[in-house]
Design a protein around this motif. Structure first.
Motif, PDB file in Angstrom:
ATOM      1  N   ARG A  37       0.817  -1.224   0.000  1.00  0.00           N
ATOM      2  CA  ARG A  37       0.000   0.000   0.000  1.00  0.00           C
ATOM      3  C   ARG A  37       0.848   1.271   0.000  1.00  0.00           C
ATOM      4  N   ILE A  38       2.075   1.189   0.462  1.00  0.00           N
ATOM      5  CA  ILE A  38       2.972   2.346   0.381  1.00  0.00           C
ATOM      6  C   ILE A  38       3.170   2.732  -1.089  1.00  0.00           C
ATOM      7  N   PHE A  39       3.227   1.730  -1.946  1.00  0.00           N
ATOM      8  CA  PHE A  39       3.482   1.954  -3.366  1.00  0.00           C
ATOM      9  C   PHE A  39       2.202   2.104  -4.184  1.00  0.00           C
ATOM     10  N   GLU A  40       1.152   1.396  -3.798  1.00  0.00           N
ATOM     11  CA  GLU A  40      -0.125   1.470  -4.515  1.00  0.00           C
ATOM     12  C   GLU A  40      -1.247   1.344  -3.477  1.00  0.00           C
ATOM     13  N   PRO A  41      -1.739   2.494  -2.964  1.00  0.00           N
ATOM     14  CA  PRO A  41      -2.704   2.487  -1.860  1.00  0.00           C
ATOM     15  C   PRO A  41      -3.970   1.669  -2.114  1.00  0.00           C
ATOM     16  N   HIS A  42      -4.375   1.543  -3.370  1.00  0.00           N
ATOM     17  CA  HIS A  42      -5.608   0.817  -3.698  1.00  0.00           C
ATOM     18  C   HIS A  42      -5.346  -0.632  -4.103  1.00  0.00           C
ATOM     19  N   LEU A  43      -4.088  -1.042  -4.043  1.00  0.00           N
ATOM     20  CA  LEU A  43      -3.690  -2.393  -4.453  1.00  0.00           C
ATOM     21  C   LEU A  43      -4.179  -2.725  -5.857  1.00  0.00           C
ATOM     22  N   ASN A  44      -4.143  -1.724  -6.737  1.00  0.00           N
ATOM     23  CA  ASN A  44      -4.510  -1.899  -8.132  1.00  0.00           C
ATOM     24  C   ASN A  44      -3.407  -2.709  -8.824  1.00  0.00           C
ATOM     25  N   LEU A  45      -3.756  -3.867  -9.346  1.00  0.00           N
ATOM     26  CA  LEU A  45      -2.762  -4.759  -9.937  1.00  0.00           C
ATOM     27  C   LEU A  45      -2.540  -4.546 -11.429  1.00  0.00           C
ATOM     28  N   SER A  46      -2.980  -3.418 -11.957  1.00  0.00           N
ATOM     29  CA  SER A  46      -2.757  -3.102 -13.360  1.00  0.00           C
ATOM     30  C   SER A  46      -1.266  -2.952 -13.645  1.00  0.00           C
ATOM     31  N   HIS A  47      -0.822  -3.444 -14.802  1.00  0.00           N
ATOM     32  CA  HIS A  47       0.577  -3.278 -15.209  1.00  0.00           C
ATOM     33  C   HIS A  47       0.954  -1.811 -15.317  1.00  0.00           C
ATOM     34  N   ASP A  48      -0.020  -0.948 -15.552  1.00  0.00           N
ATOM     35  CA  ASP A  48       0.256   0.483 -15.669  1.00  0.00           C
ATOM     36  C   ASP A  48       0.535   1.122 -14.313  1.00  0.00           C
ATOM     37  N   VAL A  49       0.143   0.438 -13.219  1.00  0.00           N
ATOM     38  CA  VAL A  49       0.226   1.039 -11.895  1.00  0.00           C
ATOM     39  C   VAL A  49       1.132   0.255 -10.948  1.00  0.00           C
ATOM     40  N   TRP A  50       1.021  -1.066 -10.954  1.00  0.00           N
ATOM     41  CA  TRP A  50       1.727  -1.884  -9.964  1.00  0.00           C
ATOM     42  C   TRP A  50       3.237  -1.808 -10.165  1.00  0.00           C
ATOM     43  N   PRO A  51       4.011  -1.423  -9.097  1.00  0.00           N
ATOM     44  CA  PRO A  51       5.437  -1.174  -9.290  1.00  0.00           C
ATOM     45  C   PRO A  51       6.405  -2.174  -8.648  1.00  0.00           C
ATOM     46  N   LEU A  52       5.922  -3.315  -8.180  1.00  0.00           N
ATOM     47  CA  LEU A  52       6.814  -4.227  -7.462  1.00  0.00           C
ATOM     48  C   LEU A  52       6.772  -5.635  -8.038  1.00  0.00           C
ATOM     49  N   ILE A  53       7.907  -6.308  -7.960  1.00  0.00           N
ATOM     50  CA  ILE A  53       7.986  -7.701  -8.371  1.00  0.00           C
ATOM     51  C   ILE A  53       8.840  -8.438  -7.330  1.00  0.00           C
ATOM     52  N   MET A  54       8.479  -9.676  -7.054  1.00  0.00           N
ATOM     53  CA  MET A  54       9.213 -10.479  -6.073  1.00  0.00           C
ATOM     54  C   MET A  54      10.467 -11.048  -6.722  1.00  0.00           C
ATOM     55  N   ALA A  55      11.598 -10.883  -6.044  1.00  0.00           N
ATOM     56  CA  ALA A  55      12.853 -11.431  -6.556  1.00  0.00           C
ATOM     57  C   ALA A  55      13.311 -12.651  -5.757  1.00  0.00           C
ATOM     58  N   HIS A  56      12.991 -12.675  -4.470  1.00  0.00           N
ATOM     59  CA  HIS A  56      13.473 -13.772  -3.623  1.00  0.00           C
ATOM     60  C   HIS A  56      12.635 -13.829  -2.354  1.00  0.00           C
ATOM     61  N   THR A  57      12.441 -15.033  -1.854  1.00  0.00           N
ATOM     62  CA  THR A  57      11.812 -15.206  -0.553  1.00  0.00           C
ATOM     63  C   THR A  57      12.359 -16.470   0.093  1.00  0.00           C
ATOM     64  N   ASP A  58      12.472 -16.435   1.402  1.00  0.00           N
ATOM     65  CA  ASP A  58      12.861 -17.628   2.152  1.00  0.00           C
ATOM     66  C   ASP A  58      12.351 -17.487   3.584  1.00  0.00           C
ATOM     67  N   PHE A  59      12.233 -18.604   4.264  1.00  0.00           N
ATOM     68  CA  PHE A  59      11.883 -18.571   5.677  1.00  0.00           C
ATOM     69  C   PHE A  59      12.355 -19.842   6.349  1.00  0.00           C
ATOM     70  N   ASP A  60      12.578 -19.705   7.651  1.00  0.00           N
ATOM     71  CA  ASP A  60      13.058 -20.805   8.474  1.00  0.00           C
ATOM     72  C   ASP A  60      12.052 -21.090   9.576  1.00  0.00           C
ATOM     73  N   PHE A  61      11.831 -22.375   9.825  1.00  0.00           N
ATOM     74  CA  PHE A  61      10.919 -22.816  10.867  1.00  0.00           C
ATOM     75  C   PHE A  61      11.723 -23.113  12.125  1.00  0.00           C
ATOM     76  N   VAL A  62      11.349 -22.470  13.226  1.00  0.00           N
ATOM     77  CA  VAL A  62      12.068 -22.681  14.477  1.00  0.00           C
ATOM     78  C   VAL A  62      11.141 -23.153  15.597  1.00  0.00           C
ATOM     79  N   GLY A  63       9.865 -23.323  15.296  1.00  0.00           N
ATOM     80  CA  GLY A  63       8.905 -23.803  16.283  1.00  0.00           C
ATOM     81  C   GLY A  63       7.622 -24.233  15.605  1.00  0.00           C
ATOM     82  N   GLU A  64       6.889 -25.073  16.256  1.00  0.00           N
ATOM     83  CA  GLU A  64       5.620 -25.558  15.707  1.00  0.00           C
ATOM     84  C   GLU A  64       4.514 -24.531  15.954  1.00  0.00           C
ATOM     85  N   MET A  65       3.543 -24.512  15.045  1.00  0.00           N
ATOM     86  CA  MET A  65       2.339 -23.699  15.220  1.00  0.00           C
ATOM     87  C   MET A  65       1.144 -24.628  15.142  1.00  0.00           C
ATOM     88  N   PHE A  66       0.101 -24.271  15.873  1.00  0.00           N
ATOM     89  CA  PHE A  66      -1.053 -25.161  16.006  1.00  0.00           C
ATOM     90  C   PHE A  66      -2.349 -24.452  15.628  1.00  0.00           C
TER      91      PHE A  66
END
Length: 141
Positions: A37-66
């Motif tokens: 929302r900092i970049f697109e307050p209305h979360l408009n996913l139009s190619h003309d408006v949306w300015p971000l793309i994901m390059a990498h993601t990772d996460f580590d599990f250190v505990g169980e969730m229920f």
């Protein structure tokens, strides 16, 4: 820091009664919505408006969730570069850090197919959500 609370649904649970590992990618993406929302307050996913793309993601599990307890997702900005920035996430349940991870987002012009510099006004807002001193990433304490 942004916080988002999620309540696990029955479909989020595996055969052992734990939150399934595949759910965290979806939850962390949900927790990035305030950043989006900092970049697109209305979360408009139009190619003309949306300015971000994901390059990498990772996460580590250190505990169980229920199933029976809400999960608090904490989202910070870890690093801001010229054309990309890194988001740091944590998932907490019942006062325990269970998962932590990062995502790298790139400022991107979809119409031209090129990366672009992050505007200075957006960097200023991102800076307000930096990982504060004293928060040790991936630390269970």
């Amino acid at each position: 820091m942004f916080t988002t609370t999620v309540t696990p649904s029955f479909g989020d649970i595996d055969g052992l009664g734990h939150v399934n590992n595949t759910v965290l990618a979806k939850w962390f993406e949900l927790a990035r919505n305030p950043i989006f929302r900092i970049f697109e307050p209305h979360l408009n996913l139009s190619h003309d408006v949306w300015p971000l793309i994901m390059a990498h993601t990772d996460f580590d599990f250190v505990g169980e969730m229920f199933f029976e307890f809400d999960v608090e997702l904490r989202t910070y900005v870890e690093k801001i570069g010229t054309k990309s920035f890194t988001v740091y996430h944590e998932a907490w349940q019942e006062g325990r850090l269970c998962v932590y991870g990062k995502a790298v987002l790139v400022h991107y012009n979809f119409n031209e197919g090129v990366t672009t510099p992050i505007p200075e006004d957006k960097k200023a807002v991102l800076t307000q959500h930096m990982v504060p001193e004293g928060v040790v990433q991936g630390n269970k304490n």
